[in-house]
Scaffold this motif. Structure first.
Motif: not given
Length: 71
Positions: A9-12, A67-71
């Motif tokens: 994931a990417t940290i938001t 908070e993360v956003r999955t790829a």
């Protein structure tokens, strides 16, 4: 803290007080950085997170503030 091991994931954002935010940023947790959950300990233990080539253990309470956003 809700991601399964092996998920990237990417940290938001980081939703916490300034002291913990500064500590996490010093460890490499910044918006836009990719992270991967390596493993979760049993019985509410720590979570092993990989940022780049660095593995870091976080308390679940700390991980839940990222908070993360999955790829």
């Amino acid at each position: 803290s809700s991601l399964a091991p092996g998920i990237r994931a990417t940290i938001t954002d980081i939703h916490t007080d300034d002291a913990l935010r500064q500590r996490l940023m010093a460890l490499g947790f910044r918006s836009g950085k990719p992270v991967e959950i390596i493993r979760k300990a049993s019985f509410g233990g720590p979570i092993q997170v990989r940022i780049g080539t660095t593995d870091i253990l976080l308390r679940r309470s700390e991980a839940s503030k990222i908070e993360v956003r999955t790829a």
